[in-house]
Structure formats: C-alpha cells, structure tokens
Design a protein around this motif. Structure first.
Motif, PDB file in Angstrom:
ATOM      1  N   ILE A  60      43.221  21.504  19.250  1.00  0.00           N
ATOM      2  CA  ILE A  60      41.797  21.599  19.579  1.00  0.00           C
ATOM      3  C   ILE A  60      41.509  23.000  20.104  1.00  0.00           C
ATOM      4  O   ILE A  60      42.107  23.444  21.078  1.00  0.00           O
ATOM      5  CB  ILE A  60      41.398  20.532  20.624  1.00  0.00           C
ATOM      6  CG1 ILE A  60      41.701  19.132  20.082  1.00  0.00           C
ATOM      7  CG2 ILE A  60      39.922  20.670  20.989  1.00  0.00           C
ATOM      8  CD1 ILE A  60      41.487  18.027  21.095  1.00  0.00           C
ATOM      9  N   LEU A  61      40.595  23.672  19.436  1.00  0.00           N
ATOM     10  CA  LEU A  61      40.236  25.042  19.808  1.00  0.00           C
ATOM     11  C   LEU A  61      38.726  25.119  19.989  1.00  0.00           C
ATOM     12  O   LEU A  61      38.003  25.705  19.189  1.00  0.00           O
ATOM     13  CB  LEU A  61      40.713  26.024  18.728  1.00  0.00           C
ATOM     14  CG  LEU A  61      42.227  26.063  18.487  1.00  0.00           C
ATOM     15  CD1 LEU A  61      42.538  26.845  17.225  1.00  0.00           C
ATOM     16  CD2 LEU A  61      42.961  26.667  19.675  1.00  0.00           C
ATOM     17  N   ASN A  62      38.255  24.547  21.061  1.00  0.00           N
ATOM     18  CA  ASN A  62      36.808  24.472  21.279  1.00  0.00           C
ATOM     19  C   ASN A  62      36.164  25.817  21.580  1.00  0.00           C
ATOM     20  O   ASN A  62      34.949  25.967  21.440  1.00  0.00           O
ATOM     21  CB  ASN A  62      36.506  23.512  22.434  1.00  0.00           C
ATOM     22  CG  ASN A  62      36.749  22.054  22.052  1.00  0.00           C
ATOM     23  OD1 ASN A  62      36.742  21.728  20.864  1.00  0.00           O
ATOM     24  ND2 ASN A  62      36.990  21.203  23.036  1.00  0.00           N
ATOM     25  N   SER A  63      36.945  26.797  22.008  1.00  0.00           N
ATOM     26  CA  SER A  63      36.356  28.083  22.387  1.00  0.00           C
ATOM     27  C   SER A  63      36.116  29.001  21.187  1.00  0.00           C
ATOM     28  O   SER A  63      35.600  30.101  21.353  1.00  0.00           O
ATOM     29  CB  SER A  63      37.264  28.790  23.402  1.00  0.00           C
ATOM     30  OG  SER A  63      38.566  28.948  22.868  1.00  0.00           O
ATOM     31  N   PHE A  64      36.477  28.550  19.991  1.00  0.00           N
ATOM     32  CA  PHE A  64      36.285  29.348  18.783  1.00  0.00           C
ATOM     33  C   PHE A  64      35.398  28.599  17.794  1.00  0.00           C
ATOM     34  O   PHE A  64      35.543  27.393  17.606  1.00  0.00           O
ATOM     35  CB  PHE A  64      37.635  29.662  18.114  1.00  0.00           C
ATOM     36  CG  PHE A  64      38.538  30.502  18.956  1.00  0.00           C
ATOM     37  CD1 PHE A  64      38.423  31.891  18.957  1.00  0.00           C
ATOM     38  CD2 PHE A  64      39.507  29.924  19.760  1.00  0.00           C
ATOM     39  CE1 PHE A  64      39.256  32.672  19.737  1.00  0.00           C
ATOM     40  CE2 PHE A  64      40.352  30.695  20.540  1.00  0.00           C
ATOM     41  CZ  PHE A  64      40.220  32.074  20.533  1.00  0.00           C
ATOM     42  N   GLU A  65      34.492  29.333  17.160  1.00  0.00           N
ATOM     43  CA  GLU A  65      33.617  28.737  16.165  1.00  0.00           C
ATOM     44  C   GLU A  65      34.394  28.448  14.877  1.00  0.00           C
ATOM     45  O   GLU A  65      35.361  29.153  14.557  1.00  0.00           O
ATOM     46  CB  GLU A  65      32.433  29.664  15.865  1.00  0.00           C
ATOM     47  CG  GLU A  65      31.474  29.820  17.020  1.00  0.00           C
ATOM     48  CD  GLU A  65      30.868  28.489  17.447  1.00  0.00           C
ATOM     49  OE1 GLU A  65      30.429  27.726  16.543  1.00  0.00           O
ATOM     50  OE2 GLU A  65      30.831  28.208  18.650  1.00  0.00           O
ATOM     51  N   PRO A  66      33.987  27.431  14.132  1.00  0.00           N
ATOM     52  CA  PRO A  66      34.696  27.077  12.890  1.00  0.00           C
ATOM     53  C   PRO A  66      34.840  28.245  11.916  1.00  0.00           C
ATOM     54  O   PRO A  66      35.864  28.362  11.244  1.00  0.00           O
ATOM     55  CB  PRO A  66      33.824  25.965  12.301  1.00  0.00           C
ATOM     56  CG  PRO A  66      33.173  25.336  13.489  1.00  0.00           C
ATOM     57  CD  PRO A  66      32.921  26.459  14.449  1.00  0.00           C
ATOM     58  N   LEU A  67      33.827  29.106  11.839  1.00  0.00           N
ATOM     59  CA  LEU A  67      33.890  30.220  10.902  1.00  0.00           C
ATOM     60  C   LEU A  67      35.076  31.131  11.202  1.00  0.00           C
ATOM     61  O   LEU A  67      35.711  31.664  10.282  1.00  0.00           O
ATOM     62  CB  LEU A  67      32.587  31.025  10.951  1.00  0.00           C
ATOM     63  CG  LEU A  67      32.537  32.272  10.059  1.00  0.00           C
ATOM     64  CD1 LEU A  67      32.779  31.909   8.597  1.00  0.00           C
ATOM     65  CD2 LEU A  67      31.201  32.989  10.221  1.00  0.00           C
TER      66      LEU A  67
END
Length: 232
Positions: A40-47
């Motif tokens: 889980i990498l919530n601090s990064f946007e999917p793009l």
C-alpha cells in the motif's frame, strides 16, 4: 495506490516487480511475514506508479540533458515524486538515474517547483544534491528580493560558493563524492574539462636558468674538462 479519491489497485507480475525493487524482493521473500499481503502506497498517486511500471516493463537508459528540449508530461509534473517512489521501493541505480535525468530535463519548466518537497523528503541522494545546486544557482540569479527559493535550506550557501548551471554536469556527478560539494572543479563539469584540455595544449614553459652553488659547480667541472682536453 493514491488517496481515497484516486485509489487504484494494480495487479502485476510479482517477479517483474521484484526484479526492479529491493523493497519488494524482501517483502515477498518466502521467509517474509508480509509475502501474501499487498503493498500500500497511499502517499503516491497512481500515475507515478504507472510511470514506474512502464519503465520496469521496458527499461530505458538515462537521458542526456538537451538544452533545446521541450518539457514533456507526465515527467513535467511527476519527476520528483517518481524519483521518491524509486527510493521508497529501493530501486536500482538505473531507475534512479533515469528518473533524475527526466527531472533535470524538465525542472526549468516547473511552474511551482517541488524544491520544498525535495528538501523535506529527499534528505540525501542524487535528487537532493542536484536540487541544492539548482536552488543556489537560481537564488543567486534572482538576487536578494524574495523569490520561490527564499527560506529553503540551500540558499544559505548562495553567496559563499561559485555555482554554475547544474543541468550541464554529467549525471554521474550526482552519484560521486564531488557531487556533495558546490565547487565546479571536477571533470563532470564541461567548463572544467575544457579548461583542463586547453591547459594541456599549452607549451610547457622553459624553466629559468639556475643560479647558485649547483650552477657554479657545473661551471667548474666544464672548465676543468676543457683544460684537461687542451693539455692532452
């Protein structure tokens, strides 16, 4: 990936991901307690993750800086965060250099430069080094009036060190010991290379005549030899 509003789930080949990321290799190792869990990498946007996956699927070499090059998306808006993602995932130097080269190519066109973000999140490494040089160089060009670089840590060095446009340095500079210092006197700097090349072409100066005891001794030896020659 992403915040609640932009949440996106990626289903990807684990072996492919692990081939590029030390973090993922450890995370999915047989002995890891997390091996069956998602990352889980919530601090990064999917793009940003999509940019990374594109490189993993088709690795590209780092770019050479082109002063005539035009800005390109998605790197114009995401180069810094993509580099930070690479650090988070502990990616190889190849990805680090590729992301940094994209940042270098586009940084002059970033309307709201991510310099404060870099000082906060990239406390060491190639992006931190380049950013510090860029901030010092541009703050000096902007003069003493308040500007977008005012208040940043690096500006304290603005009037104490000579700095040139950091985009022109070889990218290896930011991974070498000399990249820690703001002195353009290493061979990664094209100006320094040119100066040393011109210096090597200059004729060597003829040393001045020596005077003193050693000269007098040589003179006596010559006179003695000449005297002996005449007597013989």
């Amino acid at each position: 990936m992403g915040s609640d509003e932009s949440l996106k789930i990626f289903i990807i080949n684990k072996a492919l991901l692990c081939s590029a990321s030390e973090y993922c290799r450890r995370r999915f190792a047989p002995e890891s307690k997390y091996k069956k869990e998602a990352i889980i990498l919530n601090s990064f946007e999917p793009l940003v993750f999509e940019i990374f996956l594109q490189w993993v699927s088709n690795p590209a070499p780092r770019m050479a800086y082109d002063p005539d090059g035009l800005p390109q998306e998605p790197w114009l808006s995401n180069a810094a965060t993509t580099w930070l993602l690479g650090k988070k995932l502990q990616c190889s130097n190849e990805f680090d250099k590729y992301a940094l080269s994209q940042f270098i190519q586009n940084c002059a066109f970033m309307a709201f430069g991510p310099w404060e973000l870099i000082e906060k999140e990239a406390t060491k490494g190639s992006l931190c080094r380049f950013s510090d040089h860029w901030v010092v160089w541009n703050h000096r060009l902007a003069g003493p009036e308040p500007n977008e670089y005012s208040g940043l840590r690096a500006v304290r060095k603005t009037f104490t060190v000579p700095v040139r446009d950091p985009r022109t340095y070889d990218i290896e500079h930011w991974y070498s010991e000399c990249g820690k210092y703001m002195r353009p006197n290493c061979l990664h700097d094209p100006v320094t290379r040119l100066e040393k090349s011109e210096e090597a072409k200059r004729p060597k100066p003829i040393p001045p005549a020596e005077w003193g005891l050693s000269t007098e001794l040589r003179r006596e030896v010559c006179l003695t030899a000449d005297f002996v020659d005449h007597r013989s």
